[in-house]
Design a protein around this motif. Sequence first.
Motif, PDB file in Angstrom:
ATOM      1  N   ILE A  67     -18.592 -46.848 -33.773  1.00 54.35           N
ATOM      2  CA  ILE A  67     -17.670 -45.554 -33.626  1.00 54.35           C
ATOM      3  C   ILE A  67     -16.906 -45.912 -32.456  1.00 54.35           C
ATOM      4  CG2 ILE A  67     -19.780 -44.286 -32.275  1.00 54.35           C
ATOM      5  CD1 ILE A  67     -16.879 -42.606 -34.404  1.00 54.35           C
ATOM      6  N   VAL A  68     -17.504 -46.460 -31.390  1.00 52.16           N
ATOM      7  CA  VAL A  68     -16.491 -47.088 -30.197  1.00 52.16           C
ATOM      8  C   VAL A  68     -15.260 -47.832 -30.713  1.00 52.16           C
ATOM      9  CG1 VAL A  68     -16.341 -48.116 -28.066  1.00 52.16           C
ATOM     10  CG2 VAL A  68     -18.231 -46.580 -28.504  1.00 52.16           C
ATOM     11  N   GLY A  69     -15.655 -48.990 -31.824  1.00 50.23           N
ATOM     12  CA  GLY A  69     -14.705 -49.476 -32.358  1.00 50.23           C
ATOM     13  C   GLY A  69     -13.359 -48.664 -33.110  1.00 50.23           C
ATOM     14  N   ALA A  70     -13.941 -47.552 -33.820  1.00 50.09           N
ATOM     15  CA  ALA A  70     -13.237 -46.846 -34.487  1.00 50.09           C
ATOM     16  C   ALA A  70     -12.186 -46.011 -33.486  1.00 50.09           C
ATOM     17  CB  ALA A  70     -13.824 -45.919 -35.331  1.00 50.09           C
ATOM     18  N   GLY A  71     -12.728 -45.600 -32.382  1.00 51.77           N
ATOM     19  CA  GLY A  71     -11.986 -44.853 -31.555  1.00 51.77           C
ATOM     20  C   GLY A  71     -10.787 -45.933 -30.587  1.00 51.77           C
ATOM     21  N   ALA A  72     -11.400 -47.066 -30.561  1.00 52.21           N
ATOM     22  CA  ALA A  72     -10.139 -48.130 -29.997  1.00 52.21           C
ATOM     23  C   ALA A  72      -9.175 -48.256 -30.865  1.00 52.21           C
ATOM     24  CB  ALA A  72     -11.114 -49.476 -29.569  1.00 52.21           C
ATOM     25  N   VAL A  84     -10.638 -34.278 -29.677  1.00 52.10           N
ATOM     26  CA  VAL A  84     -11.657 -35.129 -30.449  1.00 52.10           C
ATOM     27  C   VAL A  84     -12.733 -34.133 -30.864  1.00 52.10           C
ATOM     28  CG1 VAL A  84     -13.318 -36.953 -30.290  1.00 52.10           C
ATOM     29  CG2 VAL A  84     -11.045 -37.000 -29.191  1.00 52.10           C
ATOM     30  N   ILE A  85     -13.040 -34.025 -32.177  1.00 52.44           N
ATOM     31  CA  ILE A  85     -14.244 -33.223 -32.699  1.00 52.44           C
ATOM     32  C   ILE A  85     -15.207 -34.116 -33.071  1.00 52.44           C
ATOM     33  CG2 ILE A  85     -14.807 -31.541 -34.116  1.00 52.44           C
ATOM     34  CD1 ILE A  85     -11.763 -30.715 -34.279  1.00 52.44           C
ATOM     35  N   ALA A  86     -16.555 -34.161 -32.422  1.00 50.17           N
ATOM     36  CA  ALA A  86     -17.722 -34.841 -32.752  1.00 50.17           C
ATOM     37  C   ALA A  86     -18.488 -34.048 -33.793  1.00 50.17           C
ATOM     38  CB  ALA A  86     -18.628 -35.325 -31.390  1.00 50.17           C
ATOM     39  N   ASN A  87     -18.229 -34.141 -34.877  1.00 49.69           N
ATOM     40  CA  ASN A  87     -18.910 -33.190 -35.934  1.00 49.69           C
ATOM     41  C   ASN A  87     -19.866 -33.860 -37.028  1.00 49.69           C
ATOM     42  OD1 ASN A  87     -18.644 -31.203 -38.148  1.00 49.69           O
ATOM     43  ND2 ASN A  87     -18.036 -32.970 -39.271  1.00 49.69           N
ATOM     44  N   ALA A  88     -19.915 -35.152 -36.952  1.00 47.98           N
ATOM     45  CA  ALA A  88     -20.687 -36.037 -37.672  1.00 47.98           C
ATOM     46  C   ALA A  88     -22.077 -35.644 -37.328  1.00 47.98           C
ATOM     47  CB  ALA A  88     -20.665 -37.397 -37.713  1.00 47.98           C
ATOM     48  N   PHE A 109     -31.546 -38.288 -33.814  1.00 43.12           N
ATOM     49  CA  PHE A 109     -31.095 -38.532 -32.421  1.00 43.12           C
ATOM     50  C   PHE A 109     -29.836 -39.405 -32.300  1.00 43.12           C
ATOM     51  CE2 PHE A 109     -35.466 -36.771 -30.354  1.00 43.12           C
ATOM     52  CZ  PHE A 109     -34.932 -35.640 -31.122  1.00 43.12           C
ATOM     53  N   ALA A 110     -30.234 -40.486 -33.035  1.00 42.17           N
ATOM     54  CA  ALA A 110     -29.222 -41.700 -32.823  1.00 42.17           C
ATOM     55  C   ALA A 110     -27.718 -41.155 -33.473  1.00 42.17           C
ATOM     56  CB  ALA A 110     -29.269 -42.808 -33.486  1.00 42.17           C
ATOM     57  N   THR A 111     -27.812 -40.012 -34.389  1.00 36.98           N
ATOM     58  CA  THR A 111     -26.604 -39.629 -34.978  1.00 36.98           C
ATOM     59  C   THR A 111     -26.070 -38.545 -34.319  1.00 36.98           C
ATOM     60  OG1 THR A 111     -27.151 -40.481 -37.171  1.00 36.98           O
ATOM     61  CG2 THR A 111     -25.506 -38.814 -37.255  1.00 36.98           C
ATOM     62  N   ASN A 112     -26.874 -37.496 -33.876  1.00 36.58           N
ATOM     63  CA  ASN A 112     -26.270 -35.975 -33.425  1.00 36.58           C
ATOM     64  C   ASN A 112     -26.102 -36.253 -32.040  1.00 36.58           C
ATOM     65  OD1 ASN A 112     -26.892 -35.649 -36.194  1.00 36.58           O
ATOM     66  ND2 ASN A 112     -28.443 -34.054 -35.759  1.00 36.58           N
ATOM     67  N   ASN A 113     -26.917 -37.194 -31.399  1.00 35.31           N
ATOM     68  CA  ASN A 113     -26.692 -37.171 -29.872  1.00 35.31           C
ATOM     69  C   ASN A 113     -26.106 -38.334 -29.236  1.00 35.31           C
ATOM     70  OD1 ASN A 113     -29.712 -35.632 -30.600  1.00 35.31           O
ATOM     71  ND2 ASN A 113     -28.341 -34.588 -28.972  1.00 35.31           N
ATOM     72  N   ILE A 114     -26.633 -39.612 -29.567  1.00 36.04           N
ATOM     73  CA  ILE A 114     -25.867 -40.940 -28.857  1.00 36.04           C
ATOM     74  C   ILE A 114     -24.659 -40.935 -29.627  1.00 36.04           C
ATOM     75  CG2 ILE A 114     -26.283 -43.440 -28.828  1.00 36.04           C
ATOM     76  CD1 ILE A 114     -29.275 -42.850 -28.519  1.00 36.04           C
ATOM     77  N   GLY A 115     -24.546 -40.555 -30.987  1.00 35.77           N
ATOM     78  CA  GLY A 115     -22.966 -40.816 -31.567  1.00 35.77           C
ATOM     79  C   GLY A 115     -22.301 -39.788 -31.170  1.00 35.77           C
ATOM     80  N   LEU A 116     -22.542 -38.774 -30.790  1.00 31.64           N
ATOM     81  CA  LEU A 116     -21.710 -37.591 -30.251  1.00 31.64           C
ATOM     82  C   LEU A 116     -21.269 -38.101 -28.948  1.00 31.64           C
ATOM     83  CD1 LEU A 116     -21.691 -34.005 -29.931  1.00 31.64           C
ATOM     84  CD2 LEU A 116     -21.711 -35.241 -27.534  1.00 31.64           C
ATOM     85  N   ALA A 117     -22.066 -38.812 -28.073  1.00 31.72           N
ATOM     86  CA  ALA A 117     -21.317 -39.259 -26.878  1.00 31.72           C
ATOM     87  C   ALA A 117     -20.775 -40.494 -26.863  1.00 31.72           C
ATOM     88  CB  ALA A 117     -22.557 -39.801 -25.659  1.00 31.72           C
ATOM     89  N   ALA A 118     -20.895 -41.637 -27.917  1.00 29.54           N
ATOM     90  CA  ALA A 118     -20.193 -42.504 -28.205  1.00 29.54           C
ATOM     91  C   ALA A 118     -18.986 -42.214 -29.020  1.00 29.54           C
ATOM     92  CB  ALA A 118     -21.097 -43.585 -29.089  1.00 29.54           C
ATOM     93  N   PHE A 120     -16.860 -39.576 -27.984  1.00 25.09           N
ATOM     94  CA  PHE A 120     -16.312 -39.058 -27.021  1.00 25.09           C
ATOM     95  C   PHE A 120     -15.756 -40.449 -25.956  1.00 25.09           C
ATOM     96  CE2 PHE A 120     -18.272 -34.837 -26.781  1.00 25.09           C
ATOM     97  CZ  PHE A 120     -17.567 -34.316 -27.767  1.00 25.09           C
ATOM     98  N   HIS A 121     -16.826 -41.374 -25.765  1.00 22.88           N
ATOM     99  CA  HIS A 121     -16.763 -42.317 -24.810  1.00 22.88           C
ATOM    100  C   HIS A 121     -15.106 -43.128 -24.761  1.00 22.88           C
ATOM    101  CE1 HIS A 121     -17.107 -46.053 -22.756  1.00 22.88           C
ATOM    102  NE2 HIS A 121     -16.932 -46.880 -23.914  1.00 22.88           N
ATOM    103  N   PRO A 122     -14.780 -43.640 -25.958  1.00 19.58           N
ATOM    104  CA  PRO A 122     -13.414 -44.470 -25.876  1.00 19.58           C
ATOM    105  C   PRO A 122     -12.142 -43.552 -25.485  1.00 19.58           C
ATOM    106  CG  PRO A 122     -14.427 -44.321 -28.322  1.00 19.58           C
ATOM    107  CD  PRO A 122     -14.906 -43.397 -27.231  1.00 19.58           C
ATOM    108  N   PHE A 123     -12.262 -42.370 -25.482  1.00 19.11           N
ATOM    109  CA  PHE A 123     -10.820 -41.440 -25.387  1.00 19.11           C
ATOM    110  C   PHE A 123     -10.971 -40.885 -23.749  1.00 19.11           C
ATOM    111  CE2 PHE A 123     -12.148 -41.151 -29.905  1.00 19.11           C
ATOM    112  CZ  PHE A 123     -10.949 -41.750 -30.321  1.00 19.11           C
ATOM    113  N   ILE A 124     -12.095 -40.881 -23.197  1.00 19.22           N
ATOM    114  CA  ILE A 124     -11.935 -40.092 -21.921  1.00 19.22           C
ATOM    115  C   ILE A 124     -11.230 -40.601 -20.776  1.00 19.22           C
ATOM    116  CG2 ILE A 124     -13.608 -39.381 -19.711  1.00 19.22           C
ATOM    117  CD1 ILE A 124     -15.887 -38.877 -21.766  1.00 19.22           C
ATOM    118  N   ALA A 125     -11.109 -42.023 -20.511  1.00 13.18           N
ATOM    119  CA  ALA A 125     -10.199 -42.583 -19.694  1.00 13.18           C
ATOM    120  C   ALA A 125      -8.762 -42.265 -19.708  1.00 13.18           C
ATOM    121  CB  ALA A 125     -10.638 -44.217 -19.616  1.00 13.18           C
ATOM    122  N   GLY A 126      -8.372 -42.375 -21.121  1.00  8.18           N
ATOM    123  CA  GLY A 126      -6.958 -41.926 -21.517  1.00  8.18           C
ATOM    124  C   GLY A 126      -6.693 -40.595 -21.321  1.00  8.18           C
ATOM    125  N   MET A 127      -7.620 -39.563 -21.658  1.00 14.70           N
ATOM    126  CA  MET A 127      -7.410 -38.309 -21.415  1.00 14.70           C
ATOM    127  C   MET A 127      -7.340 -37.993 -20.111  1.00 14.70           C
ATOM    128  SD  MET A 127      -9.694 -36.230 -24.105  1.00 14.70           S
ATOM    129  CE  MET A 127      -9.209 -35.960 -26.112  1.00 14.70           C
TER     130      MET A 127
END
Length: 259
Positions: A67-72, A84-88, A109-118, A120-127
């Motif tokens: 997911i981080v790669g997809a964001g990049a 950015v909508i973390a809906n999955a 938890f890997a999908t609903n929690n860590i996946g949500l943070a991941a 958001f991660h690629p976009f925060i610096a640019g935002m």
Amino acid sequence: MAGPLVFITGASSGIGQALARRYYDAGWRLALAARRTGEIEQWAQAQRLDAQRYAVYAADVADTDSIVGAGARCIEQQGVPDVVIANAGISIGVDTEERGDIEVIARTFATNNIGLAATFHPFIAGMRRRGSGRLVGIGSVAGIRGLPGHGAYCASKAGVISYCESLRGELRASGVKVVTICPGYIDTPLTRENRYSMPFLMKAEDFADRAFRTIEAGTSYRVIPWQMGVVAKLLRALPNALYDRALAGRPRKHRQKDK
């Protein structure tokens, strides 16, 4: 093409698909991420979307590198999104007595929690550099009180609510807003498997319209539909003994082995 950009995970069906349609109709460009990219492409063609206004990214939110790669790739090809909508997410019933269900809890938890943070991660610096943006976490009314047999999902969505609240405080002075949306019962392939009554059931398209307006307003937290917010507050106020009695005998969510 010019125009604001929204990045949506879990865009191959249900709420994610309805949100994609609502944003497209409002003139936005789409960055759509999911494991089942073929289904997104089929849907986009059936909806006659302009191919220049959307891009599809293969990603599994439970795999951080994926997911981080997809964001990049989204940033490289389309730019930093405005929203950015973390809906999955996944929802599977569990029984902690069963050893196999511990893996189901970990996957949830890997999908609903860590996946949500991941997500958001690629976009925060640019935002942050731009001084604007909206990060949207899709929680659930189920995150407000625990439901028997639904411990993994309820706990994960409670985690979404708390995580987004924490992130909102961290980004408060940056110009980046964090929006938490808690759906009630929405008519999607996920909820159609439920074996219990679903009060105030809402069409996915109606939910998407209200969510769109909530995100545009930058509202920090909202339950949709609002009636479920009232129900949730009443349930939260119930003493544990009364709450437990009220849920006694309630049908439970399908477990993995039941599917």
